[in-house]
Structure formats: C-alpha cells, structure tokens
Design a protein around this motif. Structure first.
Motif, PDB file in Angstrom:
ATOM      1  N   GLY A   1      -0.280   2.209  -6.390  1.00 43.52           N
ATOM      2  CA  GLY A   1       0.235   3.451  -6.947  1.00 43.52           C
ATOM      3  C   GLY A   1      -0.239   4.671  -6.201  1.00 43.52           C
ATOM      4  O   GLY A   1      -1.353   4.711  -5.663  1.00 43.52           O
ATOM      5  N   THR A   2       0.617   5.679  -6.191  1.00 49.30           N
ATOM      6  CA  THR A   2       0.262   6.968  -5.603  1.00 49.30           C
ATOM      7  C   THR A   2       0.723   8.056  -6.567  1.00 49.30           C
ATOM      8  O   THR A   2       1.828   7.991  -7.115  1.00 49.30           O
ATOM      9  CB  THR A   2       0.896   7.133  -4.206  1.00 49.30           C
ATOM     10  OG1 THR A   2       0.437   8.337  -3.602  1.00 49.30           O
ATOM     11  CG2 THR A   2       2.411   7.132  -4.248  1.00 49.30           C
ATOM     12  N   LEU A   3      -0.126   9.057  -6.797  1.00 49.85           N
ATOM     13  CA  LEU A   3       0.136  10.070  -7.802  1.00 49.85           C
ATOM     14  C   LEU A   3       0.988  11.201  -7.242  1.00 49.85           C
ATOM     15  O   LEU A   3       0.650  11.782  -6.206  1.00 49.85           O
ATOM     16  CB  LEU A   3      -1.181  10.629  -8.333  1.00 49.85           C
ATOM     17  CG  LEU A   3      -1.074  11.772  -9.355  1.00 49.85           C
ATOM     18  CD1 LEU A   3      -0.358  11.309 -10.610  1.00 49.85           C
ATOM     19  CD2 LEU A   3      -2.471  12.306  -9.678  1.00 49.85           C
TER      20      LEU A   3
ATOM     21  N   GLN B   1       0.847  -1.182   0.000  1.00 54.44           N
ATOM     22  CA  GLN B   1       0.000   0.000   0.000  1.00 54.44           C
ATOM     23  C   GLN B   1       0.887   1.238   0.000  1.00 54.44           C
ATOM     24  O   GLN B   1       1.547   1.537   0.992  1.00 54.44           O
ATOM     25  CB  GLN B   1      -0.901   0.001   1.238  1.00 54.44           C
ATOM     26  CG  GLN B   1      -1.814   1.208   1.361  1.00 54.44           C
ATOM     27  CD  GLN B   1      -3.010   1.124   0.430  1.00 54.44           C
ATOM     28  OE1 GLN B   1      -3.521   0.040   0.180  1.00 54.44           O
ATOM     29  NE2 GLN B   1      -3.432   2.258  -0.086  1.00 54.44           N
ATOM     30  N   ALA B   2       0.896   1.946  -1.124  1.00 55.94           N
ATOM     31  CA  ALA B   2       1.716   3.148  -1.251  1.00 55.94           C
ATOM     32  C   ALA B   2       0.924   4.381  -0.822  1.00 55.94           C
ATOM     33  O   ALA B   2      -0.291   4.447  -1.014  1.00 55.94           O
ATOM     34  CB  ALA B   2       2.186   3.307  -2.687  1.00 55.94           C
TER      35      ALA B   2
ATOM     36  N   TYR C   1       3.449   6.569  -8.916  1.00 58.33           N
ATOM     37  CA  TYR C   1       4.566   5.807  -8.368  1.00 58.33           C
ATOM     38  C   TYR C   1       4.038   4.521  -7.742  1.00 58.33           C
ATOM     39  O   TYR C   1       3.115   4.544  -6.922  1.00 58.33           O
ATOM     40  CB  TYR C   1       5.312   6.642  -7.331  1.00 58.33           C
ATOM     41  CG  TYR C   1       6.188   7.699  -7.954  1.00 58.33           C
ATOM     42  CD1 TYR C   1       5.631   8.811  -8.576  1.00 58.33           C
ATOM     43  CD2 TYR C   1       7.578   7.569  -7.966  1.00 58.33           C
ATOM     44  CE1 TYR C   1       6.428   9.778  -9.178  1.00 58.33           C
ATOM     45  CE2 TYR C   1       8.380   8.530  -8.562  1.00 58.33           C
ATOM     46  CZ  TYR C   1       7.795   9.625  -9.169  1.00 58.33           C
ATOM     47  OH  TYR C   1       8.594  10.576  -9.768  1.00 58.33           O
ATOM     48  N   TYR C   2       4.676   3.412  -8.128  1.00 62.51           N
ATOM     49  CA  TYR C   2       4.257   2.098  -7.671  1.00 62.51           C
ATOM     50  C   TYR C   2       5.339   1.480  -6.794  1.00 62.51           C
ATOM     51  O   TYR C   2       6.515   1.439  -7.170  1.00 62.51           O
ATOM     52  CB  TYR C   2       4.005   1.176  -8.857  1.00 62.51           C
ATOM     53  CG  TYR C   2       2.872   1.612  -9.750  1.00 62.51           C
ATOM     54  CD1 TYR C   2       3.099   2.455 -10.832  1.00 62.51           C
ATOM     55  CD2 TYR C   2       1.561   1.197  -9.506  1.00 62.51           C
ATOM     56  CE1 TYR C   2       2.062   2.863 -11.657  1.00 62.51           C
ATOM     57  CE2 TYR C   2       0.533   1.590 -10.319  1.00 62.51           C
ATOM     58  CZ  TYR C   2       0.786   2.428 -11.389  1.00 62.51           C
ATOM     59  OH  TYR C   2      -0.250   2.821 -12.203  1.00 62.51           O
ATOM     60  N   CYS C   3       4.905   0.965  -5.676  1.00 63.86           N
ATOM     61  CA  CYS C   3       5.773   0.197  -4.805  1.00 63.86           C
ATOM     62  C   CYS C   3       5.777  -1.248  -5.300  1.00 63.86           C
ATOM     63  O   CYS C   3       4.724  -1.778  -5.688  1.00 63.86           O
ATOM     64  CB  CYS C   3       5.240   0.287  -3.382  1.00 63.86           C
ATOM     65  SG  CYS C   3       6.116  -0.699  -2.192  1.00 63.86           S
ATOM     66  N   VAL C   4       6.936  -1.894  -5.261  1.00 66.28           N
ATOM     67  CA  VAL C   4       7.040  -3.253  -5.779  1.00 66.28           C
ATOM     68  C   VAL C   4       8.013  -4.051  -4.924  1.00 66.28           C
ATOM     69  O   VAL C   4       8.967  -3.494  -4.362  1.00 66.28           O
ATOM     70  CB  VAL C   4       7.458  -3.223  -7.259  1.00 66.28           C
ATOM     71  CG1 VAL C   4       8.790  -2.522  -7.443  1.00 66.28           C
ATOM     72  CG2 VAL C   4       7.499  -4.606  -7.859  1.00 66.28           C
TER      73      VAL C   4
END
Length: 121
Positions: free
Chosen positions: A114-116, A4-5, A93-96
């Motif tokens: 993702g978070t903008l 969860q970003a 932006y995506y955390c992976v």
C-alpha cells in the motif's frame, strides 16, 4: 509474486499523481492486475483493473474519466495515473495481481503493502 507500490503523497484537490507497482516473479505478466484502496474507517474498494495483455480495463464508477491504469510487462510493472483528484480519493492504495475481485478470474491474489494518497481540499 511480490508487489511494491510507490508514488503516493500529498496533493491538492484537482492535482495529479502517478502510482507505480513493481512486481517480482516471472508469472506476473500472465496475471490480471489492478488497484484497490481503503479510506480511513471504510471498507477496501475496487479502483481499477487491467487484463494480462492490456487488452481490457475496468474502473470503478467513482474514478472513470479521471484515472487510467496501464502496465508494462517487460518491466513487470503496473501504473495508475490519477488526475483531477478529489478529497474523497484520499486512501491507502494497494496494488494487486491475480485476484478474483479484479473481474478477470484469479484467486486470493497477491497484494502489495500500500501507498498513501492524501488529497487536500
């Protein structure tokens, strides 16, 4: 593993933001993790990665010297400190985690929603 970003938003050029990624699951601490981003109309691209024990980090050339990735395995979290932001940093932006594209082996990986980040010039 679920990711969860958070922390995205609107910032002026030259400003800073800190993205956070909260992970669930006991195995997260053993995975390399990182961030990708996708700007409107563009391909998803690598931003930064960190090894499972924080012993190694990697950055895209476009963010070197401006962004810093870190993690806290006790809190099951990974962070991206973004300084000196530019309009071209505008993206989702995506955390992976555990993704081969991070450069530390891995598989198809686990992706957050993702978070903008929007940088105004």
């Amino acid at each position: 593993v679920q990711l969860q970003a958070s922390g995205g938003g609107l910032v002026q050029a030259g400003g800073s933001l800190r993205l956070s990624c909260a992970a669930s699951g006991r195995t997260f601490r053993w995975y390399a993790s990182g961030w990708f981003r996708q700007a409107p109309g563009k391909e998803r691209e690598f931003v930064a990665a960190i090894s499972w024990n924080s012993g190694s980090t990697r950055y895209a050339d476009s963010v070197k010297g401006r962004f810093t990735i870190s993690r806290d395995n006790d809190k099951n979290a990974v962070f991206l400190q973004m300084n000196s932001l530019k309009s071209e940093d505008t993206a989702v932006y995506y955390c992976v985690a555990d993704f081969s594209g991070l450069g530390y082996g891995g598989t198809s990986g686990y992706w957050g929603q993702g978070t903008l980040v929007t940088v105004s010039s």
